[in-house]
Write a protein that holds these residues in place. Sequence first.
Motif, PDB file in Angstrom:
ATOM      1  N   LYS A 187     -19.519   9.925  11.150  1.00 58.00           N
ATOM      2  CA  LYS A 187     -20.800   9.498  10.899  1.00 58.00           C
ATOM      3  C   LYS A 187     -20.810   7.777  11.487  1.00 58.00           C
ATOM      4  O   LYS A 187     -21.429   6.861  10.891  1.00 58.00           O
ATOM      5  CB  LYS A 187     -20.853   8.915   9.340  1.00 58.00           C
ATOM      6  N   GLY A 188     -20.126   7.974  12.993  1.00 63.35           N
ATOM      7  CA  GLY A 188     -19.966   6.406  13.326  1.00 63.35           C
ATOM      8  C   GLY A 188     -18.676   5.832  12.988  1.00 63.35           C
ATOM      9  O   GLY A 188     -18.078   4.041  13.549  1.00 63.35           O
ATOM     10  N   VAL A 189     -18.302   6.131  12.086  1.00 61.81           N
ATOM     11  CA  VAL A 189     -17.299   4.964  10.823  1.00 61.81           C
ATOM     12  C   VAL A 189     -15.624   5.366  10.804  1.00 61.81           C
ATOM     13  O   VAL A 189     -15.522   6.698  11.163  1.00 61.81           O
ATOM     14  CB  VAL A 189     -17.262   4.592   9.532  1.00 61.81           C
ATOM     15  N   PHE A 190     -15.136   4.497  12.008  1.00 62.13           N
ATOM     16  CA  PHE A 190     -13.588   4.800  11.832  1.00 62.13           C
ATOM     17  C   PHE A 190     -12.729   4.800  10.762  1.00 62.13           C
ATOM     18  O   PHE A 190     -12.634   3.803  10.381  1.00 62.13           O
ATOM     19  CB  PHE A 190     -13.193   4.749  12.930  1.00 62.13           C
ATOM     20  N   SER A 191     -11.842   5.706   9.958  1.00 64.76           N
ATOM     21  CA  SER A 191     -11.875   5.339   8.622  1.00 64.76           C
ATOM     22  C   SER A 191     -10.088   5.824   8.694  1.00 64.76           C
ATOM     23  O   SER A 191     -10.000   7.306   9.399  1.00 64.76           O
ATOM     24  CB  SER A 191     -12.406   5.514   7.812  1.00 64.76           C
ATOM     25  N   TYR A 192      -8.967   5.466   8.193  1.00 64.32           N
ATOM     26  CA  TYR A 192      -7.873   6.208   7.313  1.00 64.32           C
ATOM     27  C   TYR A 192      -8.090   7.120   6.153  1.00 64.32           C
ATOM     28  O   TYR A 192      -8.674   6.740   5.889  1.00 64.32           O
ATOM     29  CB  TYR A 192      -6.618   5.012   7.659  1.00 64.32           C
ATOM     30  N   TYR A 193      -7.022   8.037   5.717  1.00 69.30           N
ATOM     31  CA  TYR A 193      -7.113   7.920   4.876  1.00 69.30           C
ATOM     32  C   TYR A 193      -5.672   8.422   4.463  1.00 69.30           C
ATOM     33  O   TYR A 193      -4.915   8.683   4.982  1.00 69.30           O
ATOM     34  CB  TYR A 193      -7.630   9.537   4.949  1.00 69.30           C
ATOM     35  N   PRO A 194      -5.907   8.411   2.303  1.00 71.51           N
ATOM     36  CA  PRO A 194      -4.527   8.508   2.333  1.00 71.51           C
ATOM     37  C   PRO A 194      -3.313   9.634   2.304  1.00 71.51           C
ATOM     38  O   PRO A 194      -4.129  10.883   2.771  1.00 71.51           O
ATOM     39  CB  PRO A 194      -4.389   8.552   0.312  1.00 71.51           C
ATOM     40  N   MET A 195      -2.233   9.514   2.746  1.00 71.97           N
ATOM     41  CA  MET A 195      -0.932  10.487   2.654  1.00 71.97           C
ATOM     42  C   MET A 195      -0.758  10.296   1.115  1.00 71.97           C
ATOM     43  O   MET A 195       0.071   9.882   0.621  1.00 71.97           O
ATOM     44  CB  MET A 195      -0.583  10.264   3.789  1.00 71.97           C
ATOM     45  N   HIS A 224      -8.769  -0.899  -4.421  1.00 72.85           N
ATOM     46  CA  HIS A 224      -7.507  -0.678  -3.491  1.00 72.85           C
ATOM     47  C   HIS A 224      -6.073   1.259  -4.116  1.00 72.85           C
ATOM     48  O   HIS A 224      -6.555   1.172  -5.278  1.00 72.85           O
ATOM     49  CB  HIS A 224      -6.281  -1.575  -4.325  1.00 72.85           C
ATOM     50  N   GLN A 225      -6.689   0.982  -2.925  1.00 67.66           N
ATOM     51  CA  GLN A 225      -6.130   2.596  -3.196  1.00 67.66           C
ATOM     52  C   GLN A 225      -4.440   2.748  -2.099  1.00 67.66           C
ATOM     53  O   GLN A 225      -4.835   2.279  -1.042  1.00 67.66           O
ATOM     54  CB  GLN A 225      -7.116   3.656  -2.724  1.00 67.66           C
ATOM     55  N   ALA A 226      -3.361   3.331  -2.756  1.00 70.37           N
ATOM     56  CA  ALA A 226      -2.627   3.616  -1.794  1.00 70.37           C
ATOM     57  C   ALA A 226      -2.556   4.332  -0.567  1.00 70.37           C
ATOM     58  O   ALA A 226      -3.304   5.532  -0.499  1.00 70.37           O
ATOM     59  CB  ALA A 226      -1.410   4.225  -2.730  1.00 70.37           C
ATOM     60  N   ALA A 227      -1.866   4.061   0.721  1.00 72.80           N
ATOM     61  CA  ALA A 227      -2.350   4.433   1.736  1.00 72.80           C
ATOM     62  C   ALA A 227      -1.202   5.637   1.991  1.00 72.80           C
ATOM     63  O   ALA A 227      -1.144   6.719   2.544  1.00 72.80           O
ATOM     64  CB  ALA A 227      -2.018   3.485   3.482  1.00 72.80           C
ATOM     65  N   VAL A 228      -0.039   5.188   1.396  1.00 73.73           N
ATOM     66  CA  VAL A 228       0.917   6.340   2.039  1.00 73.73           C
ATOM     67  C   VAL A 228       1.735   6.546  -0.166  1.00 73.73           C
ATOM     68  O   VAL A 228       2.384   5.466  -0.272  1.00 73.73           O
ATOM     69  CB  VAL A 228       2.118   5.703   2.660  1.00 73.73           C
ATOM     70  N   LEU A 229       1.681   8.191  -0.548  1.00 75.51           N
ATOM     71  CA  LEU A 229       2.348   7.505  -2.483  1.00 75.51           C
ATOM     72  C   LEU A 229       3.632   9.209  -1.960  1.00 75.51           C
ATOM     73  O   LEU A 229       3.160   9.691  -1.051  1.00 75.51           O
ATOM     74  CB  LEU A 229       1.710   8.665  -2.971  1.00 75.51           C
ATOM     75  N   ASN A 241       0.778  -1.425   0.258  1.00 73.80           N
ATOM     76  CA  ASN A 241       0.197   0.074  -0.034  1.00 73.80           C
ATOM     77  C   ASN A 241       0.865   1.206  -0.097  1.00 73.80           C
ATOM     78  O   ASN A 241       0.871   2.459   0.500  1.00 73.80           O
ATOM     79  CB  ASN A 241      -1.265   0.244   1.405  1.00 73.80           C
ATOM     80  N   ILE A 242       2.050   0.936  -0.350  1.00 75.32           N
ATOM     81  CA  ILE A 242       3.633   2.371  -0.306  1.00 75.32           C
ATOM     82  C   ILE A 242       3.699   2.271  -1.649  1.00 75.32           C
ATOM     83  O   ILE A 242       4.334   1.319  -2.591  1.00 75.32           O
ATOM     84  CB  ILE A 242       4.165   2.391   0.985  1.00 75.32           C
ATOM     85  N   VAL A 243       3.833   3.440  -2.468  1.00 71.21           N
ATOM     86  CA  VAL A 243       4.314   3.498  -3.540  1.00 71.21           C
ATOM     87  C   VAL A 243       5.283   4.619  -3.329  1.00 71.21           C
ATOM     88  O   VAL A 243       5.345   6.442  -3.339  1.00 71.21           O
ATOM     89  CB  VAL A 243       2.777   4.462  -4.528  1.00 71.21           C
ATOM     90  N   LEU A 244       6.245   4.673  -3.943  1.00 71.40           N
ATOM     91  CA  LEU A 244       7.853   5.529  -3.706  1.00 71.40           C
ATOM     92  C   LEU A 244       7.774   5.758  -5.022  1.00 71.40           C
ATOM     93  O   LEU A 244       8.033   4.879  -6.031  1.00 71.40           O
ATOM     94  CB  LEU A 244       9.058   3.965  -2.934  1.00 71.40           C
ATOM     95  N   ARG A 264      -7.716   2.586   4.701  1.00 68.42           N
ATOM     96  CA  ARG A 264      -8.902   2.224   4.334  1.00 68.42           C
ATOM     97  C   ARG A 264      -9.744   1.003   4.082  1.00 68.42           C
ATOM     98  O   ARG A 264      -9.445   0.779   3.235  1.00 68.42           O
ATOM     99  CB  ARG A 264      -9.629   3.692   3.449  1.00 68.42           C
ATOM    100  N   ALA A 265     -10.533   0.018   5.084  1.00 68.12           N
ATOM    101  CA  ALA A 265     -10.773  -0.747   4.628  1.00 68.12           C
ATOM    102  C   ALA A 265     -11.787  -0.857   3.414  1.00 68.12           C
ATOM    103  O   ALA A 265     -12.648   0.169   3.163  1.00 68.12           O
ATOM    104  CB  ALA A 265     -11.195  -1.888   5.519  1.00 68.12           C
TER     105      ALA A 265
END
Length: 188
Positions: free
Chosen positions: A85-93, A59-64, A33-36, A54-55
């Motif tokens: 809205k009550g849902v825990f999520s990570y967002y891409p960097m 497929h979206q990279a987490a860290v670009l 999930n990491i793109v260098l 994000r679950a």
Amino acid sequence: MENGYTTYNKAEFIETDTGNKVSRRSLISGSQNIVLGGKTIVHSKCTIRGDLRRAGPTHQAAVLIGRFCSLGEASVLRPPYKTYKGVFSYYPMKIGDHVDIGANTIVEAASIGSHVRIGKNCVIGRFAIIKDCCEIEDGTVIAPNTVIPSFSVVANGPPAKIVAQLPESIQDVIEAQSKDKYARFVPA
């Protein structure tokens, strides 16, 4: 540093096909999930948390991370998160090209533009946005959700504040310095 060159133990770094130099002593979680972007240096004890994404089926990279970046020793990059809205999520960097992140710096930003220098011992808060051509001085703490405009020099207050403006030529200066830093990072 010898004759302007920074030497490293060849056994400690892995060089990828795209010229990334990654320390075997760095901690990279969720590498799928990491793109260098290429020609990036990941120093020892640097932590990149690609597993925090994000679950879901997309497929979206987490860290670009862009080209010619340097991630300092013991720095930590982890995607920002929030509960919506009550849902825990990570967002891409997303980190642009020619970005230098100093040692012991923690980054949870939403995005960092290109041609940015971040000093040592900084904290970049969740969902902060640092635009292109900025300099964050050593020890600066940027609050969550802060937007730093282009060509700004930011120092600790508290709170962190813009203390100067950079000239438009800084883009060429930072680009030349990052390419030079990569070229001078050679095996012993």
